[in-house]
Design a protein around this motif. Structure first.
Motif, PDB file in Angstrom:
ATOM      1  N   GLN A   1     -27.056  42.239   4.277  1.00  0.00           N
ATOM      2  CA  GLN A   1     -26.038  41.242   3.923  1.00  0.00           C
ATOM      3  C   GLN A   1     -25.410  40.618   5.154  1.00  0.00           C
ATOM      4  OE1 GLN A   1     -23.094  41.942   0.551  1.00  0.00           O
ATOM      5  NE2 GLN A   1     -21.681  41.959   2.301  1.00  0.00           N
ATOM      6  N   SER A   2     -25.444  41.340   6.280  1.00  0.00           N
ATOM      7  CA  SER A   2     -24.840  40.818   7.505  1.00  0.00           C
ATOM      8  C   SER A   2     -25.573  39.583   8.033  1.00  0.00           C
ATOM      9  CB  SER A   2     -24.813  41.894   8.598  1.00  0.00           C
ATOM     10  OG  SER A   2     -26.109  42.148   9.112  1.00  0.00           O
ATOM     11  N   VAL A   3     -26.811  39.350   7.564  1.00  0.00           N
ATOM     12  CA  VAL A   3     -27.549  38.163   8.018  1.00  0.00           C
ATOM     13  C   VAL A   3     -26.881  36.881   7.511  1.00  0.00           C
ATOM     14  CG1 VAL A   3     -29.747  36.930   7.962  1.00  0.00           C
ATOM     15  CG2 VAL A   3     -29.724  39.409   8.289  1.00  0.00           C
ATOM     16  N   PRO A   4     -26.672  36.712   6.181  1.00  0.00           N
ATOM     17  CA  PRO A   4     -25.928  35.516   5.743  1.00  0.00           C
ATOM     18  C   PRO A   4     -24.470  35.520   6.208  1.00  0.00           C
ATOM     19  CG  PRO A   4     -26.346  36.977   3.879  1.00  0.00           C
ATOM     20  CD  PRO A   4     -27.171  37.478   5.027  1.00  0.00           C
ATOM     21  N   VAL A   5     -23.877  36.710   6.314  1.00  0.00           N
ATOM     22  CA  VAL A   5     -22.496  36.783   6.808  1.00  0.00           C
ATOM     23  C   VAL A   5     -22.437  36.266   8.242  1.00  0.00           C
ATOM     24  CG1 VAL A   5     -20.606  38.325   7.443  1.00  0.00           C
ATOM     25  CG2 VAL A   5     -21.790  38.643   5.283  1.00  0.00           C
ATOM     26  N   GLY A   6     -23.441  36.642   9.052  1.00  0.00           N
ATOM     27  CA  GLY A   6     -23.490  36.183  10.443  1.00  0.00           C
ATOM     28  C   GLY A   6     -23.620  34.677  10.548  1.00  0.00           C
ATOM     29  N   VAL A   7     -24.403  34.074   9.642  1.00  0.00           N
ATOM     30  CA  VAL A   7     -24.525  32.610   9.622  1.00  0.00           C
ATOM     31  C   VAL A   7     -23.174  31.987   9.294  1.00  0.00           C
ATOM     32  CG1 VAL A   7     -25.620  30.637   8.474  1.00  0.00           C
ATOM     33  CG2 VAL A   7     -26.980  32.675   9.005  1.00  0.00           C
ATOM     34  N   GLY A   8     -22.472  32.576   8.332  1.00  0.00           N
ATOM     35  CA  GLY A   8     -21.149  32.064   7.972  1.00  0.00           C
ATOM     36  C   GLY A   8     -20.123  32.262   9.071  1.00  0.00           C
ATOM     37  N   GLN A   9     -20.279  33.318   9.870  1.00  0.00           N
ATOM     38  CA  GLN A   9     -19.324  33.609  10.942  1.00  0.00           C
ATOM     39  C   GLN A   9     -19.353  32.553  12.049  1.00  0.00           C
ATOM     40  OE1 GLN A   9     -16.841  35.401  11.280  1.00  0.00           O
ATOM     41  NE2 GLN A   9     -17.032  37.425  10.365  1.00  0.00           N
ATOM     42  N   VAL A  10     -20.377  31.722  12.073  1.00  0.00           N
ATOM     43  CA  VAL A  10     -20.373  30.593  13.016  1.00  0.00           C
ATOM     44  C   VAL A  10     -19.122  29.748  12.775  1.00  0.00           C
ATOM     45  CG1 VAL A  10     -21.543  28.437  13.651  1.00  0.00           C
ATOM     46  CG2 VAL A  10     -22.888  30.521  13.246  1.00  0.00           C
ATOM     47  N   TYR A  11     -18.709  29.658  11.517  1.00  0.00           N
ATOM     48  CA  TYR A  11     -17.510  28.906  11.136  1.00  0.00           C
ATOM     49  C   TYR A  11     -16.302  29.821  10.921  1.00  0.00           C
ATOM     50  CZ  TYR A  11     -20.563  24.890  10.191  1.00  0.00           C
ATOM     51  OH  TYR A  11     -21.461  23.844  10.299  1.00  0.00           O
ATOM     52  N   GLY A  12     -16.439  31.108  11.233  1.00  0.00           N
ATOM     53  CA  GLY A  12     -15.337  32.038  11.019  1.00  0.00           C
ATOM     54  C   GLY A  12     -15.228  32.531   9.600  1.00  0.00           C
ATOM     55  N   CYS A  13     -16.307  32.402   8.812  1.00  0.00           N
ATOM     56  CA  CYS A  13     -16.297  32.811   7.399  1.00  0.00           C
ATOM     57  C   CYS A  13     -17.038  34.135   7.230  1.00  0.00           C
ATOM     58  CB  CYS A  13     -16.959  31.747   6.527  1.00  0.00           C
ATOM     59  SG  CYS A  13     -16.165  30.122   6.606  1.00  0.00           S
ATOM     60  N   ASP A  14     -16.406  35.115   6.579  1.00  0.00           N
ATOM     61  CA  ASP A  14     -17.033  36.417   6.398  1.00  0.00           C
ATOM     62  C   ASP A  14     -17.512  36.664   4.971  1.00  0.00           C
ATOM     63  OD1 ASP A  14     -14.627  36.674   5.128  1.00  0.00           O
ATOM     64  OD2 ASP A  14     -13.896  38.362   6.328  1.00  0.00           O
TER      65      ASP A  14
ATOM     66  N   ALA B   1     -19.657  42.849   9.385  1.00  0.00           N
ATOM     67  CA  ALA B   1     -18.849  41.618   9.406  1.00  0.00           C
ATOM     68  C   ALA B   1     -19.563  40.449  10.069  1.00  0.00           C
ATOM     69  CB  ALA B   1     -17.520  41.883  10.115  1.00  0.00           C
ATOM     70  N   GLY B   2     -20.764  40.684  10.594  1.00  0.00           N
ATOM     71  CA  GLY B   2     -21.544  39.596  11.199  1.00  0.00           C
ATOM     72  C   GLY B   2     -21.093  39.198  12.579  1.00  0.00           C
ATOM     73  N   LEU B   3     -20.254  40.029  13.208  1.00  0.00           N
ATOM     74  CA  LEU B   3     -19.704  39.665  14.514  1.00  0.00           C
ATOM     75  C   LEU B   3     -20.734  39.754  15.638  1.00  0.00           C
ATOM     76  CD1 LEU B   3     -16.178  41.346  14.229  1.00  0.00           C
ATOM     77  CD2 LEU B   3     -16.827  38.957  13.810  1.00  0.00           C
ATOM     78  N   TRP B   4     -21.838  40.457  15.395  1.00  0.00           N
ATOM     79  CA  TRP B   4     -22.915  40.538  16.377  1.00  0.00           C
ATOM     80  C   TRP B   4     -23.940  39.418  16.173  1.00  0.00           C
ATOM     81  CZ3 TRP B   4     -24.693  43.753  20.394  1.00  0.00           C
ATOM     82  CH2 TRP B   4     -23.831  44.785  20.769  1.00  0.00           C
ATOM     83  N   ASN B   5     -23.845  38.725  15.062  1.00  0.00           N
ATOM     84  CA  ASN B   5     -24.937  37.844  14.637  1.00  0.00           C
ATOM     85  C   ASN B   5     -24.756  36.368  14.960  1.00  0.00           C
ATOM     86  OD1 ASN B   5     -24.813  40.333  13.216  1.00  0.00           O
ATOM     87  ND2 ASN B   5     -26.187  39.576  11.646  1.00  0.00           N
ATOM     88  N   TYR B   6     -23.525  35.868  14.893  1.00  0.00           N
ATOM     89  CA  TYR B   6     -23.353  34.425  14.847  1.00  0.00           C
ATOM     90  C   TYR B   6     -23.713  33.715  16.150  1.00  0.00           C
ATOM     91  CZ  TYR B   6     -18.752  34.919  17.147  1.00  0.00           C
ATOM     92  OH  TYR B   6     -17.733  35.182  18.029  1.00  0.00           O
ATOM     93  N   ASN B   7     -23.433  34.344  17.283  1.00  0.00           N
ATOM     94  CA  ASN B   7     -23.793  33.700  18.547  1.00  0.00           C
ATOM     95  C   ASN B   7     -25.306  33.651  18.745  1.00  0.00           C
ATOM     96  OD1 ASN B   7     -21.454  32.822  20.301  1.00  0.00           O
ATOM     97  ND2 ASN B   7     -20.749  34.874  19.761  1.00  0.00           N
ATOM     98  N   SER B   8     -25.995  34.753  18.390  1.00  0.00           N
ATOM     99  CA  SER B   8     -27.457  34.767  18.514  1.00  0.00           C
ATOM    100  C   SER B   8     -28.096  33.810  17.523  1.00  0.00           C
ATOM    101  CB  SER B   8     -27.995  36.189  18.319  1.00  0.00           C
ATOM    102  OG  SER B   8     -27.578  36.734  17.092  1.00  0.00           O
TER     103      SER B   8
END
Length: 384
Positions: free
Chosen positions: A217-230, A276-283
């Motif tokens: 689930q952290s994969v779509p969460v990480g995409v959303g975290q680009v905009y700060g959305c969890d 929470a996707g905090l490792w994902n959004y930058n990558s």
């Protein structure tokens, strides 16, 4: 005679099939890619319609997409996350775009949303880091003021980066947000921000407690975290918006977001941060930038994009630990610094070709340009 008649029928069938595919392809071109035909159609329409198009493109440009339909879909996803964040997003992008118009910036860049997307991030992340919770209406004032600085940073950085033909990415957002957070801080009377502190104890990690479903689930969460959305549903909607514009951007966004998971696990990061996707959004952003956006897509640049995604994930943890010492958020600094480093790479490999900024549109069109250039310009006469 019968053979000739059969051949004639076959040719007609093939001709009809080809014509049908051409019509479908032409119809899809109006809503996919950068919707250039739609933008051209709007040029002689009232300014209000054009401005709405610029705003929607600005919303999607955060993910390197200049598509108003994708921007509209993303706004729907933001509403799923938080109507308040959607409002601050709209304030940020509108003020940022208007400021660019007042400063008489290049109209084609404004129309592509390149002066709006940093305002989107400023608006949304100021809402995320506000310690006053949602619907603190006074926050709209600093959101508007800080968003005004984005075109200033964009124009100034572009004049410097143009010497190397490099994009400014989200550096204007990082600078603007960092200035606000540093100026306000957690103990500000009117605009307190969330308290960010360095890790001061060893996290208690039990590997048997890891939840594979939450890792996925952290994969779509990480995409959303680009905009700060969890919210994973918001991330899913954003992924749909990406697919509408460019399947290649969608693919690299998913791969890039997924790369953050093994990187986090290899450093024994707390599971809550991974979920929470905090490792994902930058990558996620780095993988898109290198994988077909600013480099023409080949299998070599695909591997380079994966390497950049992993590099960004580890760099993100490094910078997060450093920034936390000063109570500062990470933002998208890892993506900017890592991607710029990879774009400055020099190589004699013809398959690793960085496109001129003036030719960058979306990965599918970028690859078509690269292949056409390769055919028209022999290796002996073309410095690819």
């Amino acid at each position: 005679m019968e053979m000739e008649a059969t051949k004639e029928k076959t040719d007609k069938t093939q001709s009809k099939t080809a014509g049908g595919w051409d019509q479908i392809s032409k119809a899809l071109s109006y809503v996919t890619g950068d919707m250039k035909a739609f933008g051209d159609w709007l040029k002689d329409k009232p300014v209000l319609f054009q401005f709405t198009d610029w705003i929607l493109r600005g919303v999607s440009q955060v993910m390197f997409v200049s598509n108003p339909l994708s921007g509209l879909i993303m706004l729907a996803g933001f509403l799923v996350q938080s109507p308040w964040m959607t409002l601050t997003c709209c304030i940020g992008v509108i003020v940022s775009t208007l400021t660019a118009l007042i400063l008489c910036q290049e109209r084609s860049a404004i129309a592509a949303g390149l002066y709006g997307y940093n305002g989107v991030l400023v608006g949304m992340l100021m809402a995320v880091f506000s310690d006053n919770g949602e619907y603190y209406w006074w926050l709209l004032l600093p959101v508007a003021l800080v968003s005004m600085t984005c075109p200033l940073f964009t124009s100034a950085l572009a004049s410097v980066f143009s010497k190397w033909d490099l994009p400014v990415f989200t550096l204007p957002f990082n600078l603007a947000l960092s200035l606000f957070i540093a100026a306000a801080g957690h103990y500000n009377l009117y605009f307190p921000t969330q308290l960010i502190q360095p890790i001061n104890s060893v996290p208690n990690i039990t590997w048997s407690e890891v939840q594979v479903s939450l890792l996925l689930q952290s994969v779509p969460v990480g995409v959303g975290q680009v905009y700060g959305c969890d919210n994973p549903w918001t991330g899913g909607v954003i992924m749909v918006a990406l697919f509408v514009s460019s399947p290649l951007i969608f693919t690299h966004a998913v791969i890039g977001s997924a790369l953050g998971v093994p990187a986090a696990l290899s450093l024994a990061s707390p599971f809550s941060r991974i979920y929470a996707g905090l490792w994902n959004y930058n990558s996620c952003l780095s993988c898109i930038a290198i994988g077909g956006m600013f480099y023409a897509l080949t299998w070599q640049t695909f591997l380079l994009a994966i390497a950049c995604g992993l590099f960004t994930a580890y760099a993100g943890e490094t910078l997060a630990n450093m920034f936390s010492m000063f109570g500062m958020p990470l933002g998208t600094w890892p993506f900017c610094l890592s991607s710029l480093t990879f774009l400055l790479l020099t190589t004699t490999n013809d398959a690793i070709y960085r496109l001129p900024l003036s030719k960058v549109t979306y990965p599918e069109a970028n690859r078509a340009y690269y292949l056409t250039r390769k055919e028209q310009c022999p290796k002996s006469t073309c410095d690819v």
